[in-house]
Design an enzyme around this catalytic site. Structure first.
Site, mmCIF file in Angstrom:
data_model
loop_
_atom_site.group_PDB
_atom_site.id
_atom_site.type_symbol
_atom_site.label_atom_id
_atom_site.label_comp_id
_atom_site.label_asym_id
_atom_site.label_seq_id
_atom_site.Cartn_x
_atom_site.Cartn_y
_atom_site.Cartn_z
ATOM 1 N N ALA A 11 89.694 102.816 67.487
ATOM 2 C CA ALA A 11 89.478 101.397 67.716
ATOM 3 C C ALA A 11 89.176 100.882 66.185
ATOM 4 O O ALA A 11 88.671 99.626 66.471
ATOM 5 C CB ALA A 11 88.737 101.105 68.800
ATOM 6 N N ALA A 12 89.567 100.947 65.076
ATOM 7 C CA ALA A 12 88.927 100.530 63.957
ATOM 8 C C ALA A 12 89.846 99.704 63.530
ATOM 9 O O ALA A 12 89.540 98.713 62.666
ATOM 10 C CB ALA A 12 88.824 101.732 62.678
ATOM 11 N N ARG A 17 97.903 90.781 63.570
ATOM 12 C CA ARG A 17 98.939 89.910 64.352
ATOM 13 C C ARG A 17 98.313 89.233 65.628
ATOM 14 O O ARG A 17 99.192 88.533 65.933
ATOM 15 C CB ARG A 17 99.932 91.053 64.494
ATOM 16 C CG ARG A 17 100.944 91.041 63.545
ATOM 17 C CD ARG A 17 102.220 92.068 63.698
ATOM 18 N NE ARG A 17 101.649 93.520 63.422
ATOM 19 C CZ ARG A 17 102.237 94.333 63.929
ATOM 20 N NH1 ARG A 17 103.606 94.401 64.531
ATOM 21 N NH2 ARG A 17 102.052 95.891 63.964
ATOM 22 N N ARG A 343 81.595 76.481 93.732
ATOM 23 C CA ARG A 343 81.027 76.888 92.645
ATOM 24 C C ARG A 343 79.741 78.144 92.838
ATOM 25 O O ARG A 343 79.415 78.433 93.903
ATOM 26 C CB ARG A 343 80.280 75.660 91.937
ATOM 27 C CG ARG A 343 81.180 74.673 91.337
ATOM 28 C CD ARG A 343 80.785 73.547 90.913
ATOM 29 N NE ARG A 343 79.794 73.545 89.867
ATOM 30 C CZ ARG A 343 78.938 72.661 89.564
ATOM 31 N NH1 ARG A 343 78.775 71.412 90.176
ATOM 32 N NH2 ARG A 343 77.816 72.872 88.669
ATOM 33 N N LYS A 361 77.754 73.954 95.398
ATOM 34 C CA LYS A 361 77.064 74.938 94.510
ATOM 35 C C LYS A 361 75.804 75.271 94.948
ATOM 36 O O LYS A 361 74.949 74.397 95.541
ATOM 37 C CB LYS A 361 76.904 74.039 93.084
ATOM 38 C CG LYS A 361 76.431 74.860 91.938
ATOM 39 C CD LYS A 361 75.738 74.120 90.888
ATOM 40 C CE LYS A 361 74.230 73.771 91.331
ATOM 41 N NZ LYS A 361 73.395 72.955 90.678
HETATM 42 C C1 UD1 Z 1 100.541 105.898 64.961
HETATM 43 C C2 UD1 Z 1 100.931 107.239 64.542
HETATM 44 C C3 UD1 Z 1 102.486 107.303 64.913
HETATM 45 C C4 UD1 Z 1 102.563 106.972 66.503
HETATM 46 C C5 UD1 Z 1 102.068 105.270 66.681
HETATM 47 C C6 UD1 Z 1 102.009 105.050 68.246
HETATM 48 C C7 UD1 Z 1 99.698 108.238 62.769
HETATM 49 C C8 UD1 Z 1 99.858 108.600 61.222
HETATM 50 N N1 UD1 Z 1 100.854 107.670 63.267
HETATM 51 O O1 UD1 Z 1 100.930 105.032 63.964
HETATM 52 O O2 UD1 Z 1 102.765 108.453 64.816
HETATM 53 O O3 UD1 Z 1 103.970 106.718 66.760
HETATM 54 O O4 UD1 Z 1 100.752 105.626 66.279
HETATM 55 O O5 UD1 Z 1 101.478 103.931 68.414
HETATM 56 O O6 UD1 Z 1 99.014 108.704 63.297
HETATM 57 N N2 UD1 Z 1 93.255 103.566 63.702
HETATM 58 C C9 UD1 Z 1 91.943 103.591 63.091
HETATM 59 N N3 UD1 Z 1 91.572 103.882 62.001
HETATM 60 C C10 UD1 Z 1 92.550 104.151 60.901
HETATM 61 C C11 UD1 Z 1 93.965 103.787 61.307
HETATM 62 C C12 UD1 Z 1 94.218 103.625 62.527
HETATM 63 O O7 UD1 Z 1 91.039 103.714 64.312
HETATM 64 O O8 UD1 Z 1 92.294 104.335 59.713
HETATM 65 C C13 UD1 Z 1 93.593 103.181 64.968
HETATM 66 C C14 UD1 Z 1 94.238 101.867 65.338
HETATM 67 O O9 UD1 Z 1 93.074 100.895 65.404
HETATM 68 C C15 UD1 Z 1 94.901 102.095 66.270
HETATM 69 C C16 UD1 Z 1 95.459 103.677 66.272
HETATM 70 O O10 UD1 Z 1 94.514 104.006 65.435
HETATM 71 O O11 UD1 Z 1 94.357 101.867 67.592
HETATM 72 C C17 UD1 Z 1 96.839 103.536 65.610
HETATM 73 O O12 UD1 Z 1 97.036 103.114 64.269
HETATM 74 P P1 UD1 Z 1 98.222 102.150 63.809
HETATM 75 O O13 UD1 Z 1 97.943 101.958 62.464
HETATM 76 O O14 UD1 Z 1 98.745 101.525 64.580
HETATM 77 O O15 UD1 Z 1 99.231 103.571 63.685
HETATM 78 P P2 UD1 Z 1 100.689 103.482 63.589
HETATM 79 O O16 UD1 Z 1 101.147 103.282 62.212
HETATM 80 O O17 UD1 Z 1 101.261 102.581 64.570
#
Ligand code: UD1
Ligand code: CA
Length: 486
Positions: A11-12, A17, A343, A361
């Protein structure tokens, strides 16, 4: 599930967007945040320790997670160097806490922005992984448009050999429809070793978690895909358009489930029900209704059309029509609406009534008691069987403090009363129309507070000369003089 599973929820990410001051994973569908959906799926699959990796907006996200489930371990990823790096941070956080035992068995990786994934899917996925003894199992889906996703690379025998990120994939590989959902189950010991070997020699210069699949394949360790037919469950949210799309699908699923459980829902398309709401069989939900929070609708109740209830309990066989209510209780067989505003703190007794254009209320209305028309009832207690006349205002606020009004049992108060709180109207008491009640009314008394009506003849001609009112009054007088007999 045979072995020990530790979940890592990523969740980082920045969520740029969403264009929001609020962290992406705190945006809600179906009445709870995306991260709450993700954590519910994980905990529903019976996982021991859960680590969430936070980074962007970490104060907001951490505080929210702590409020949902204080047992979730929070690991901070200062810079988002990729999914592999994020998992490294998570495992380091477990070591730092002395939770080495969580680094044995299986590590499940999920994302906080994939809200439709269910506990059932995770449970099946984990039992498949556990039964197979694989190093890695990948939850995959075949998409009509796989653009942007990591593709599942297989050899001629069909065995998975790698995951190739879209940006690193060649033209042929981009034709592959099967994608990595991002949800992986990994042998913890293998993962710990493989993470140490990850490089950043890719087009994004990131540490890809997906590269551990290639490492396992190179070592001849078993890797396989678990294909999920229900692709909605693998979809992530990056912008508000996707949020709405997944929100609508989640709602469709919730509404569908209630219908199959015996609830009549006349128009699924305009009925919105949060995942936290409960409804008994043989309740009826009419079009244009939104039920949210911990609302609970009992059997035989009819809610709607055009009703919004948040944290409202609706009793058996009650009817709630065109109403807006929150934090309220509606008793069995009671009727509410149309056009009522309940309420917080409103409690309506069994077979009671809150009618048209009534606002309530912090008020208890007893069994069979009625406030049928055009009234404001605040900070009050109305005893059983009492009737409040049309257009009554409970004046509960003196400009500084709120005060309570008590109406006893079986009282009959007349139209257009004002009850100036604090005041008590006794059991069985009556009031006269238009009365302002400033002093307590004893049980059984009739309260009449009207001053006698006084007509000042010619007041309009004297004080409002030249107005249309003065003109009309003059014409009436003229008319009177022309017909002296009348
Ligand atoms: C990633 C996968 C891809 C997959 C896709 C599915 C990798 C390299 N790629 O790509 O194969 O098809 O998800 O949606 O794993 N996040 C972190 N820290 C980071 C990077 C990401 O917590 O340093 C979290 C993001 O918040 C997100 C998730 O990991 O919840 C996926 O990151 P995102 O950048 O969306 O990965 P994709 O490039 O879409
Ligand atoms: Ca993504």
């Amino acid at each position: 599930m045979s072995d020990h599973v530790t979940a890592v929820v990523l969740a980082a990410g920045a969520g740029t967007r969403m264009k929001s001051a609020k962290a992406k994973v705190l945006h809600e569908i179906g009445g709870r945040s995306m991260v709450a959906h993700a954590l519910a799926a994980v905990s529903g699959a019976g996982i021991g320790t859960t680590v969430t990796v936070v980074g962007h907006d970490r104060e907001q996200v951490s505080a929210h997670i702590a409020s949902l489930d204080p047992s979730v371990v929070l690991a901070v990823q200062e810079e988002q160097n990729g999914t592999g790096h994020a998992v490294q941070i998570a495992l380091e956080a477990l070591s730092a806490l002395g939770k080495q035992s969580d680094l044995l068995g299986t590590v499940l990786v999920t994302y906080a922005d994939v809200p439709l994934l269910t506990a059932e899917t995770l449970t099946e996925f984990l039992s498949d992984h556990a039964a197979s003894g694989r190093a890695v199992t990948i939850l995959t889906a075949e998409l009509a448009d796989p653009t942007g996703y990591g593709r599942i690379i297989r050899d001629t025998s069909g065995a998975v050999t790698a995951i190739r990120e879209h940006k690193d994939a060649g033209d042929d590989e981009r034709q592959i429809p099967e994608v990595n959902s991002g949800i992986l189950a990994l042998d913890a010991a293998f993962l710990t070793e493989a993470l140490a070997e990850l490089e950043t020699d890719n087009s994004q210069g990131e540490v890809y978690l997906t590269d551990v699949i290639g490492i396992a394949a190179d070592r001849g360790l078993p890797v396989a895909a678990h294909v999920l037919e229900d692709v909605w469950q693998t979809e992530g949210v990056n912008d508000r358009s996707q949020l709405a799309r997944l929100g609508a699908e989640l709602n469709r699923r919730i509404v569908q489930r209630w219908m199959l459980d015996g609830v009549t829902i006349v128009d699924p398309a305009t009925t919105w029900i949060d995942s936290t709401v409960t409804i008994e069989p043989d309740a009826t939900i009419l079009p244009g209704t939104q039920l949210s929070g911990v609302s609970a609708i009992a059997a035989g109740a009819t809610v709607g059309p055009d009703t919004t209830l948040r944290n409202v309990e609706v009793g058996r066989d009650a009817t709630v029509i065109r109403t807006h209510g929150s934090d309220a209780v509606i008793g069995d067989g009671a009727t509410v609406g149309p056009f009522s505003y309940l309420r917080p703190g409103t409690e309506l007794g069994a077979k009671g009534k809150i009618g048209a254009f009534v606002e309530t209320k912090n008020t208890r209305i007893g069994d069979g008691a009625k406030v049928p028309h055009l009234s404001y009832v605040g900070d009050a207690e109305i005893g059983e069987g009492s009737n409040i006349g049309a257009g009554t205002v409970f004046a509960n606020y003196d400009g500084v403090n709120k005060h309570r009004t008590t109406v006893g049992r079986h009282a009959r108060t007349a139209s257009n009363n004002t009850f100036v709180a604090p005041v008590t109207i006794g059991d069985g008491a009556f009031t006269a129309a238009g009365t302002t009640i400033r002093n307590d009314v004893p049980a059984g008394a009739m309260a009449i507070g009207n001053t006698e009506q006084r007509n000042i003849e010619g007041w309009v001609a004297a004080k409002r000369p030249g107005t249309t009112s003065a003109q009309a009054a003059a014409e009436a007088e003229q008319h009177q003089q022309e017909k002296p007999g009348e």
